[in-house]
Design a protein around this motif. Sequence first.
Motif, short mmCIF file in Angstrom:
data_model
loop_
_atom_site.label_atom_id
_atom_site.label_comp_id
_atom_site.label_asym_id
_atom_site.label_seq_id
_atom_site.Cartn_x
_atom_site.Cartn_y
_atom_site.Cartn_z
N GLU A 1 0.84 -1.19 0.00
CA GLU A 1 0.00 0.00 0.00
C GLU A 1 0.87 1.25 0.00
O GLU A 1 2.01 1.21 0.46
CB GLU A 1 -0.90 -0.01 1.25
CG GLU A 1 -1.93 1.11 1.30
CD GLU A 1 -2.92 1.05 0.17
OE1 GLU A 1 -2.55 1.51 -0.95
OE2 GLU A 1 -4.05 0.56 0.37
N TYR A 2 0.35 2.35 -0.55
CA TYR A 2 1.01 3.63 -0.33
C TYR A 2 0.99 3.92 1.17
O TYR A 2 0.13 3.43 1.90
CB TYR A 2 0.33 4.76 -1.11
CG TYR A 2 -1.18 4.81 -0.95
CD1 TYR A 2 -1.77 5.39 0.17
CD2 TYR A 2 -2.03 4.29 -1.93
CE1 TYR A 2 -3.14 5.43 0.33
CE2 TYR A 2 -3.41 4.33 -1.77
CZ TYR A 2 -3.95 4.90 -0.65
OH TYR A 2 -5.32 4.94 -0.48
N ASP A 3 1.93 4.71 1.63
CA ASP A 3 2.05 5.00 3.06
C ASP A 3 1.09 6.13 3.42
O ASP A 3 1.47 7.30 3.41
CB ASP A 3 3.50 5.36 3.41
CG ASP A 3 3.75 5.43 4.91
OD1 ASP A 3 2.77 5.62 5.68
OD2 ASP A 3 4.92 5.31 5.33
N PHE A 4 -0.14 5.77 3.74
CA PHE A 4 -1.16 6.81 3.99
C PHE A 4 -0.88 7.58 5.26
O PHE A 4 -1.20 8.77 5.33
CB PHE A 4 -2.57 6.22 3.99
CG PHE A 4 -2.77 5.00 4.82
CD1 PHE A 4 -3.07 5.08 6.16
CD2 PHE A 4 -2.68 3.73 4.24
CE1 PHE A 4 -3.26 3.95 6.92
CE2 PHE A 4 -2.87 2.59 5.00
CZ PHE A 4 -3.16 2.69 6.35
N TYR A 5 -0.26 6.96 6.24
CA TYR A 5 0.09 7.71 7.45
C TYR A 5 1.12 8.79 7.13
O TYR A 5 1.03 9.92 7.62
CB TYR A 5 0.61 6.77 8.54
CG TYR A 5 -0.48 6.01 9.26
CD1 TYR A 5 -1.62 6.65 9.72
CD2 TYR A 5 -0.36 4.64 9.48
CE1 TYR A 5 -2.61 5.95 10.39
CE2 TYR A 5 -1.36 3.93 10.15
CZ TYR A 5 -2.48 4.59 10.60
OH TYR A 5 -3.48 3.90 11.25
N ASP A 6 2.08 8.44 6.29
CA ASP A 6 3.08 9.43 5.90
C ASP A 6 2.44 10.57 5.11
O ASP A 6 2.71 11.75 5.36
CB ASP A 6 4.18 8.77 5.06
CG ASP A 6 5.22 9.77 4.58
OD1 ASP A 6 5.88 10.39 5.43
OD2 ASP A 6 5.35 9.94 3.36
N LEU A 7 1.58 10.24 4.17
CA LEU A 7 0.92 11.27 3.36
C LEU A 7 0.09 12.21 4.23
O LEU A 7 0.11 13.44 4.04
CB LEU A 7 0.04 10.61 2.30
CG LEU A 7 0.78 9.88 1.18
CD1 LEU A 7 -0.19 9.03 0.37
CD2 LEU A 7 1.50 10.86 0.27
N LEU A 8 -0.62 11.65 5.19
CA LEU A 8 -1.47 12.48 6.05
C LEU A 8 -0.63 13.32 7.01
O LEU A 8 -0.96 14.47 7.29
CB LEU A 8 -2.46 11.60 6.81
CG LEU A 8 -3.56 10.98 5.94
CD1 LEU A 8 -4.37 9.97 6.73
CD2 LEU A 8 -4.48 12.04 5.34
N ARG A 9 0.46 12.74 7.51
CA ARG A 9 1.34 13.53 8.38
C ARG A 9 1.93 14.72 7.63
O ARG A 9 2.01 15.84 8.15
CB ARG A 9 2.46 12.64 8.95
CG ARG A 9 2.05 11.81 10.15
CD ARG A 9 3.27 11.21 10.83
NE ARG A 9 3.95 10.26 9.97
CZ ARG A 9 3.73 8.95 10.00
NH1 ARG A 9 2.83 8.45 10.84
NH2 ARG A 9 4.39 8.14 9.19
N VAL A 10 2.36 14.48 6.38
CA VAL A 10 2.92 15.57 5.59
C VAL A 10 1.86 16.63 5.32
O VAL A 10 2.13 17.84 5.43
CB VAL A 10 3.49 15.02 4.26
CG1 VAL A 10 3.88 16.17 3.33
CG2 VAL A 10 4.71 14.14 4.53
N LYS A 11 0.65 16.19 4.99
CA LYS A 11 -0.42 17.14 4.70
C LYS A 11 -0.69 18.05 5.90
O LYS A 11 -0.94 19.26 5.75
CB LYS A 11 -1.70 16.40 4.32
CG LYS A 11 -2.88 17.32 4.00
CD LYS A 11 -4.09 16.55 3.57
CE LYS A 11 -5.28 17.47 3.34
NZ LYS A 11 -5.05 18.42 2.22
N PHE A 12 -0.64 17.49 7.09
CA PHE A 12 -0.96 18.26 8.29
C PHE A 12 0.28 18.82 8.98
O PHE A 12 0.18 19.35 10.09
CB PHE A 12 -1.78 17.41 9.26
CG PHE A 12 -3.17 17.15 8.76
CD1 PHE A 12 -4.14 18.14 8.79
CD2 PHE A 12 -3.51 15.91 8.24
CE1 PHE A 12 -5.42 17.91 8.33
CE2 PHE A 12 -4.80 15.66 7.76
CZ PHE A 12 -5.74 16.67 7.80
N GLY A 13 1.44 18.69 8.34
CA GLY A 13 2.64 19.30 8.89
C GLY A 13 3.14 18.66 10.16
O GLY A 13 3.79 19.32 10.98
#
Length: 216
Positions: A76-88
């Motif tokens: 899977e794509y790393d959704f936790y990483d993507l969301l962490r980046v989105k929210f800084g």
Amino acid sequence: MAELLVIRHGQASFGADDYDRLSDLGRAQSRAVGQVLRDMGWEPDRLMTGTLQRQKDTLAEMGFDAPPEEHGGFNEYDFYDLLRVKFGGEMPDPVRHDRKTHFRTLRDTILEWQRGGVEGAKETWRDFVARVAAARDFAMDTDAKRVLVVSSGGPIGQLVASTLQAPPEMMMTLNLQVRNTSMTRFIFSRGRISLHEFNAAPHFASAEGAKLMSYS
């Protein structure tokens, strides 16, 4: 002609510190899909997973004996990483623990990622597309007639979208429809591939089986 049967892993542990493990429901789903394949007389010639524990445990629960191969392109794509980046930094609590908020936010984030946003994530959208394609080609590079892969919703959505030559946005629409342990089937020969079946779940068709169904 050969078959590539891609199964989404069983339900993982949403909201837990370690998401990458099957819930009790996920283990039951995995046993059910393994049994329905045996009941259909469908025995794989080649077994594959990504490198994620929930994928490997799903295949183990299915009960096939041959040793599986691994290809990280099915991860899977790393959704936790993507969301962490989105929210800084740290995800807001509702995004982490409330399912509706999580998946609504995830959808918007993936669409942004596809357009070149979410800069600083570990993986770009282009890299994700490339590794899923590489995993597909690896699975098809075989004399086996029945290839079984345990993967995740994002790669399955991308495999279907790319096979149908659909726009990138369709990947996420498909991703959110994929049920845990559902089956998506492709037919392939000489490097050519076509979609035969998407998100099938005969193991959920009975009243008892319906109790096992989940999307996350």
